[in-house]
Design a protein around this motif. Structure first.
Motif, PDB file in Angstrom:
ATOM      1  N   GLU A  81      77.422  -0.771 -23.378  1.00 48.47           N
ATOM      2  CA  GLU A  81      78.456  -0.072 -22.614  1.00 48.47           C
ATOM      3  C   GLU A  81      79.877  -0.501 -22.967  1.00 48.47           C
ATOM      4  O   GLU A  81      80.829   0.233 -22.726  1.00 48.47           O
ATOM      5  CB  GLU A  81      78.211  -0.253 -21.114  1.00 48.47           C
ATOM      6  CG  GLU A  81      77.007   0.514 -20.610  1.00 48.47           C
ATOM      7  CD  GLU A  81      76.823   0.361 -19.108  1.00 48.47           C
ATOM      8  OE1 GLU A  81      77.770  -0.082 -18.436  1.00 48.47           O
ATOM      9  OE2 GLU A  81      75.731   0.687 -18.620  1.00 48.47           O
ATOM     10  N   GLN A  82      80.041  -1.674 -23.544  1.00 50.64           N
ATOM     11  CA  GLN A  82      81.375  -2.171 -23.879  1.00 50.64           C
ATOM     12  C   GLN A  82      81.981  -1.462 -25.083  1.00 50.64           C
ATOM     13  O   GLN A  82      83.180  -1.587 -25.339  1.00 50.64           O
ATOM     14  CB  GLN A  82      81.309  -3.674 -24.165  1.00 50.64           C
ATOM     15  CG  GLN A  82      80.384  -4.037 -25.318  1.00 50.64           C
ATOM     16  CD  GLN A  82      80.229  -5.518 -25.514  1.00 50.64           C
ATOM     17  OE1 GLN A  82      81.224  -6.221 -25.710  1.00 50.64           O
ATOM     18  NE2 GLN A  82      78.997  -6.028 -25.427  1.00 50.64           N
ATOM     19  N   TYR A  83      81.187  -0.701 -25.815  1.00 49.92           N
ATOM     20  CA  TYR A  83      81.666  -0.092 -27.051  1.00 49.92           C
ATOM     21  C   TYR A  83      82.048   1.368 -26.837  1.00 49.92           C
ATOM     22  O   TYR A  83      81.317   2.120 -26.186  1.00 49.92           O
ATOM     23  CB  TYR A  83      80.606  -0.196 -28.148  1.00 49.92           C
ATOM     24  CG  TYR A  83      80.137  -1.619 -28.377  1.00 49.92           C
ATOM     25  CD1 TYR A  83      81.026  -2.591 -28.831  1.00 49.92           C
ATOM     26  CD2 TYR A  83      78.826  -1.992 -28.109  1.00 49.92           C
ATOM     27  CE1 TYR A  83      80.602  -3.906 -29.035  1.00 49.92           C
ATOM     28  CE2 TYR A  83      78.388  -3.294 -28.302  1.00 49.92           C
ATOM     29  CZ  TYR A  83      79.281  -4.249 -28.762  1.00 49.92           C
ATOM     30  OH  TYR A  83      78.870  -5.541 -28.945  1.00 49.92           O
ATOM     31  N   LYS A  84      83.168   1.768 -27.430  1.00 51.69           N
ATOM     32  CA  LYS A  84      83.670   3.137 -27.250  1.00 51.69           C
ATOM     33  C   LYS A  84      82.771   4.171 -27.920  1.00 51.69           C
ATOM     34  O   LYS A  84      82.826   5.358 -27.596  1.00 51.69           O
ATOM     35  CB  LYS A  84      85.100   3.253 -27.793  1.00 51.69           C
ATOM     36  CG  LYS A  84      85.247   3.083 -29.293  1.00 51.69           C
ATOM     37  CD  LYS A  84      86.703   3.196 -29.711  1.00 51.69           C
ATOM     38  CE  LYS A  84      86.890   3.194 -31.223  1.00 51.69           C
ATOM     39  NZ  LYS A  84      86.357   1.997 -31.880  1.00 51.69           N
ATOM     40  N   GLU A  85      81.947   3.727 -28.869  1.00 49.18           N
ATOM     41  CA  GLU A  85      81.048   4.652 -29.563  1.00 49.18           C
ATOM     42  C   GLU A  85      79.780   4.963 -28.754  1.00 49.18           C
ATOM     43  O   GLU A  85      78.949   5.757 -29.198  1.00 49.18           O
ATOM     44  CB  GLU A  85      80.632   4.068 -30.924  1.00 49.18           C
ATOM     45  CG  GLU A  85      81.765   3.958 -31.930  1.00 49.18           C
ATOM     46  CD  GLU A  85      82.514   2.623 -31.829  1.00 49.18           C
ATOM     47  OE1 GLU A  85      83.316   2.321 -32.726  1.00 49.18           O
ATOM     48  OE2 GLU A  85      82.267   1.867 -30.847  1.00 49.18           O
ATOM     49  N   PHE A  86      79.657   4.356 -27.589  1.00 51.13           N
ATOM     50  CA  PHE A  86      78.459   4.546 -26.755  1.00 51.13           C
ATOM     51  C   PHE A  86      78.806   5.366 -25.526  1.00 51.13           C
ATOM     52  O   PHE A  86      79.787   5.084 -24.833  1.00 51.13           O
ATOM     53  CB  PHE A  86      77.898   3.189 -26.333  1.00 51.13           C
ATOM     54  CG  PHE A  86      76.634   3.283 -25.521  1.00 51.13           C
ATOM     55  CD1 PHE A  86      75.430   3.600 -26.119  1.00 51.13           C
ATOM     56  CD2 PHE A  86      76.648   3.049 -24.144  1.00 51.13           C
ATOM     57  CE1 PHE A  86      74.253   3.678 -25.367  1.00 51.13           C
ATOM     58  CE2 PHE A  86      75.490   3.117 -23.390  1.00 51.13           C
ATOM     59  CZ  PHE A  86      74.284   3.437 -24.004  1.00 51.13           C
ATOM     60  N   TYR A 106      74.991  -2.665 -32.459  1.00 47.87           N
ATOM     61  CA  TYR A 106      76.357  -2.211 -32.742  1.00 47.87           C
ATOM     62  C   TYR A 106      76.834  -2.740 -34.090  1.00 47.87           C
ATOM     63  O   TYR A 106      76.627  -3.907 -34.438  1.00 47.87           O
ATOM     64  CB  TYR A 106      77.303  -2.672 -31.638  1.00 47.87           C
ATOM     65  CG  TYR A 106      78.719  -2.187 -31.814  1.00 47.87           C
ATOM     66  CD1 TYR A 106      79.020  -0.830 -31.737  1.00 47.87           C
ATOM     67  CD2 TYR A 106      79.749  -3.085 -32.077  1.00 47.87           C
ATOM     68  CE1 TYR A 106      80.318  -0.375 -31.892  1.00 47.87           C
ATOM     69  CE2 TYR A 106      81.052  -2.648 -32.234  1.00 47.87           C
ATOM     70  CZ  TYR A 106      81.337  -1.288 -32.149  1.00 47.87           C
ATOM     71  OH  TYR A 106      82.623  -0.845 -32.315  1.00 47.87           O
ATOM     72  N   ILE A 107      77.477  -1.848 -34.854  1.00 49.37           N
ATOM     73  CA  ILE A 107      78.127  -2.205 -36.115  1.00 49.37           C
ATOM     74  C   ILE A 107      79.626  -2.202 -35.853  1.00 49.37           C
ATOM     75  O   ILE A 107      80.172  -1.177 -35.439  1.00 49.37           O
ATOM     76  CB  ILE A 107      77.788  -1.201 -37.235  1.00 49.37           C
ATOM     77  CG1 ILE A 107      76.266  -1.053 -37.385  1.00 49.37           C
ATOM     78  CG2 ILE A 107      78.422  -1.627 -38.549  1.00 49.37           C
ATOM     79  CD1 ILE A 107      75.857   0.111 -38.263  1.00 49.37           C
ATOM     80  N   GLU A 108      80.300  -3.299 -36.062  1.00 47.50           N
ATOM     81  CA  GLU A 108      81.703  -3.458 -35.706  1.00 47.50           C
ATOM     82  C   GLU A 108      82.551  -2.283 -36.172  1.00 47.50           C
ATOM     83  O   GLU A 108      82.677  -2.019 -37.373  1.00 47.50           O
ATOM     84  CB  GLU A 108      82.258  -4.757 -36.309  1.00 47.50           C
ATOM     85  CG  GLU A 108      83.619  -5.164 -35.768  1.00 47.50           C
ATOM     86  CD  GLU A 108      83.564  -5.549 -34.287  1.00 47.50           C
ATOM     87  OE1 GLU A 108      84.531  -5.237 -33.575  1.00 47.50           O
ATOM     88  OE2 GLU A 108      82.553  -6.140 -33.862  1.00 47.50           O
ATOM     89  N   ASN A 109      83.086  -1.518 -35.170  1.00 48.90           N
ATOM     90  CA  ASN A 109      83.956  -0.368 -35.431  1.00 48.90           C
ATOM     91  C   ASN A 109      83.319   0.678 -36.338  1.00 48.90           C
ATOM     92  O   ASN A 109      84.006   1.429 -37.022  1.00 48.90           O
ATOM     93  CB  ASN A 109      85.286  -0.825 -36.051  1.00 48.90           C
ATOM     94  CG  ASN A 109      86.077  -1.694 -35.109  1.00 48.90           C
ATOM     95  OD1 ASN A 109      86.151  -1.428 -33.908  1.00 48.90           O
ATOM     96  ND2 ASN A 109      86.667  -2.765 -35.630  1.00 48.90           N
ATOM     97  N   ASN A 110      82.006   0.747 -36.342  1.00 53.30           N
ATOM     98  CA  ASN A 110      81.347   1.659 -37.273  1.00 53.30           C
ATOM     99  C   ASN A 110      80.055   2.248 -36.703  1.00 53.30           C
ATOM    100  O   ASN A 110      79.125   2.550 -37.433  1.00 53.30           O
ATOM    101  CB  ASN A 110      81.056   0.930 -38.596  1.00 53.30           C
ATOM    102  CG  ASN A 110      80.835   1.901 -39.735  1.00 53.30           C
ATOM    103  OD1 ASN A 110      81.312   3.039 -39.702  1.00 53.30           O
ATOM    104  ND2 ASN A 110      80.096   1.474 -40.740  1.00 53.30           N
TER     105      ASN A 110
END
Length: 504
Positions: A177-182, A388-392
Motif C-alpha cells: 500500500e505504500q507504493y504509488k504503483e499499487f 516491488y521494484i524501486e520506481n519500476n
C-alpha cells in the motif's frame, strides 16, 4: 419511544429501512418507533456496488431477481418496463442489456424506492433522521442503549442498531500500500482512472467478477496497455446465459437431504451432497460424465471462455443451470453443514462452485474474448507473490520460478472473508471489544433466524446484514438474499419492541 439506527445506506441499508417503514406502518407502531439512517456518502441507495458511473458495469444477476422488496423479486423488472415505456434514456439496444442491466441504473432504482418510502414514513407519522458521517464504534452504554461514535468524535444513542456495511475494503496487501504503483481497491473507479496511464501494463490480482469489472473500467478509459489477470488457480467465472433453463430437481433437494439427516441422525457431508449433485447433472444430461475431465487444470482460460460462451449461447449447460437452480436452497443446505464440512467444501470444490454460481454475463464474456483475441488480456494462474521494484512497478512471481513485471498492480481479489482482513474502522473496533466474534469460515457469528449478532458479553440488540455474515450464510453478496434477510431483521426488531412493551 425506541430508536432503530441503520449504519450504512447502500442497497442493504435501504432495503432494511424500506422494510421497517412498511412493517411499522402496517403494525401502527409510528408512535413507538423512530428511525435513524447513517451513510458516509451524500447519496443513499447506491453504495460502492451500485454507485459506479461505468455503464459497462452490469448486474451479475438477472434483473427479475433484483426487486428491493422481499416478496416481490420481480418489482425491479416492473419498474424498468415502466421507465422504458416513458423515458428514452432507459431504453435498451440489446437483449443482454435488457436482462443484465447496468448497476448504475439499479442504483437509481434503489434510490428512488428509498425516496418513496422516506416520504411514506414522514406522511405516516414516523420520526426519521438521516445523518451523513462515518460510524467508527458502537458500544453498549449504562442506560441499556448503544452509543454510536463518529469519526468526527460526535456521538448519538440508539436502542437497536443494524449494521449494513456493504463491501469493506481488504487490508490483505499491507506491504504494497505504500507504493504509488499499487491500487488497493478498484472501487470507486476513480482509483483506477487517476493512477493508471493508458500504456501501462496492468497486473490485476484476482480473476473473479471484481477483476472483470476492473478490466471493463480500464477498457472504458481506452486503455491500450496489456492487462494480466492473476490468481493461484487462474480460473475465470463461467458465463451466464440470457435465461437459465428451469430445472425440476429430483436428487439434490431439501427433502432428500433432510431425509438423509433424519435417517443417519447427523449432519450431511459434502461428499454426500456432491453425489446428489452428480446424480442430478447426469439425469439432466441423460448419460454418465467423466467428472475428472471437467477439471479446469489442463487448458487455458481463453479456451474455456470459448467453451463457456458457446454453452451460454445455448441456454447454459446442466452444471451451471443446476448451480443457479439451487440458489434459494443453498443457504439452508449450508446451514445444515458442520463447520468442518464447510471448510472441506471450500478446500475441495469451493472454487468450482464459485465460478459456476457467480458467473459473468454473456455480454461481458464477449468483451473479454475480444481482448484475448487482440492479445491485450491474459489470464495467469500459479500466483505466488508480488515484489516491488524501486520506481519500476512490481515483479509477479509464479510457481516453477516463473516471473514477469507489471507497471501497476490492482488488488481486485474482492472483499475478504475474514473480518480481521476487512479495512473498516467500525468492524475492527467491534472486533477489538469482542462485540463481534469471528467465525472460523469467515465473517461473524450471528443468529441466522433473526440476523442478530451473537456475542459472549450479553444478548445485544445488534443486527448484521450482508458480507460480514459470509461464514454462516451463503449468497451474502446477492441483493435478493440480503433483501430477504432485511425482512427477517426488521420483523425481529419490531417483534421485540412490541413484546417488551407488553411485558413491561
Amino acid at each position: 419511544m425506541k430508536n432503530i439506527t441503520i449504519v450504512g445506506g447502500g442497497a442493504c441499508g435501504s432495503a432494511v429501512f424500506i422494510e421497517l417503514v412498511i412493517q411499522i406502518l402496517a403494525e401502527e407502531l409510528q408512535e413507538k418507533v423512530r428511525l435513524t439512517l447513517i451513510e458516509k456518502d451524500k447519496k443513499i441507495g447506491y453504495g460502492l456496488a451500485f454507485g459506479t458511473q461505468q455503464k459497462s458495469h452490469l448486474l451479475n444477476t438477472q434483473a427479475d431477481l433484483m426487486g428491493i422488496f422481499g416478496e416481490e423479486p420481480e418489482h425491479f423488472v416492473t419498474w424498468l418496463k415502466e421507465k422504458r415505456k416513458n423515458f428514452e434514456t432507459y431504453r435498451t439496444s440489446s437483449e443482454a442489456e435488457e436482462t443484465y442491466t447496468s448497476r448504475l441504473l439499479y442504483g437509481d432504482y434503489v434510490a428512488e424506492q428509498f425516496s418513496v418510502f422516506k416520504e411514506k414514513a414522514v406522511q405516516g407519522g414516523i420520526q426519521v433522521n438521516f445523518l451523513e458521517g462515518e460510524v467508527v464504534n458502537v458500544e453498549k452504554n449504562k442506560t441499556e442503549a448503544f452509543t454510536l461514535s463518529f469519526a468526527n468524535q460526535e456521538q448519538i444513542t440508539s436502542d437497536y442498531v443494524v449494521l449494513a456495511l456493504g463491501t469493506p475494503k481488504p487490508n490483505t496487501f499491507k506491504d504494497c500500500e505504500q507504493y504509488k504503483e499499487f491500487i488497493n481497491f478498484p472501487w470507486p473507479v476513480e482509483n483506477l482512472k487517476q493512477k493508471i496511464s493508458p500504456e501501462d501494463t496492468v497486473g490485476v490480482l484476482g480473476t473473479s467478477l471484481s477483476a472483470i469489472d476492473t478490466v471493463l473500467t480500464l477498457i472504458d478509459q481506452n486503455h491500450k496497455g496489456k492487462i494480466k489477470l492473476i490468481s493461484p488457480e487462474g480460473l475465470l467465472p463461467r458465463v451466464q446465459p440470457l435465461q437459465n433453463n428451469e430445472i425440476d430437481r429430483k436428487f439434490i433437494t431439501l427433502s432428500n437431504i433432510h431425509q438423509l439427516k433424519r435417517d443417519e441422525t447427523r449432519k450431511p457431508k459434502v461428499k454426500e451432497l456432491f453425489k446428489l449433485f452428480m446424480q442430478e447433472v447426469e439425469a439432466l444430461e441423460g448419460f454418465s460424465l467423466d467428472w475428472n475431465a471437467l477439471k479446469r487444470d489442463d487448458r487455458s482460460a481463453e479456451e474455456f471462455l470459448e467453451i463457456d460462451i458457446y454453452a451460454a449461447e445455448n441456454n447454459g449447460d446442466s452444471l451451471l443451470n443446476l448451480a443457479y437452480a439451487l440458489r434459494h436452497d443453498a443457504s439452508t443446505i449450508w446451514s445444515w453443514l458442520s463447520t468442518e464440512q464447510k471448510k472441506h467444501f471450500g478446500d475441495w470444490i469451493g472454487k468450482y462452485w464459485q465460478i459456476n454460481r457467480h458467473a459473468m454475463p454473456l455480454h461481458n464474456a464477449y468483451k473479454l474474448k475480444k481482448l484475448m483475441e487482440n492479445n491485450q488480456l491474459e489470464v495467469i494462474g500459479g500466483y505466488q507473490e508480488a515484489n516491488y521494484i524501486e520506481n519500476n512497478g512490481f515483479e509477479i512471481k509464479l510457481e516453477k520460478a516463473e516471473s514477469f513485471k507489471v507497471d501497476k498492480l490492482v488488488n481486485a481479489t474482492g472483499t475478504p472473508s475474514s473480518v480481521e482482513s476487512m479495512e473498516n474502522a467500525l468492524i475492527q473496533n467491534l472486533l477489538k471489544s469482542q462485540t463481534i466474534i469471528p467465525h472460523e469460515i469467515g465473517g461473524i457469528y450471528i443468529d441466522e433466524r433473526t440476523m442478530r449478532v451473537v456475542t459472549p458479553k450479553q444478548d445485544l440488540p445488534l443486527y448484521a446484514l450482508g458480507h460480514i455474515n459470509n461464514g454462516m450464510l451463503l449468497d451474502v453478496n446477492s441483493v435478493w438474499f440480503n433483501v430477504k434477510t432485511s425482512m427477517i431483521a426488521a420483523k425481529d426488531i419490531l417483534f421485540k419492541i412490541q413484546m417488551n412493551e407488553r411485558l413491561s
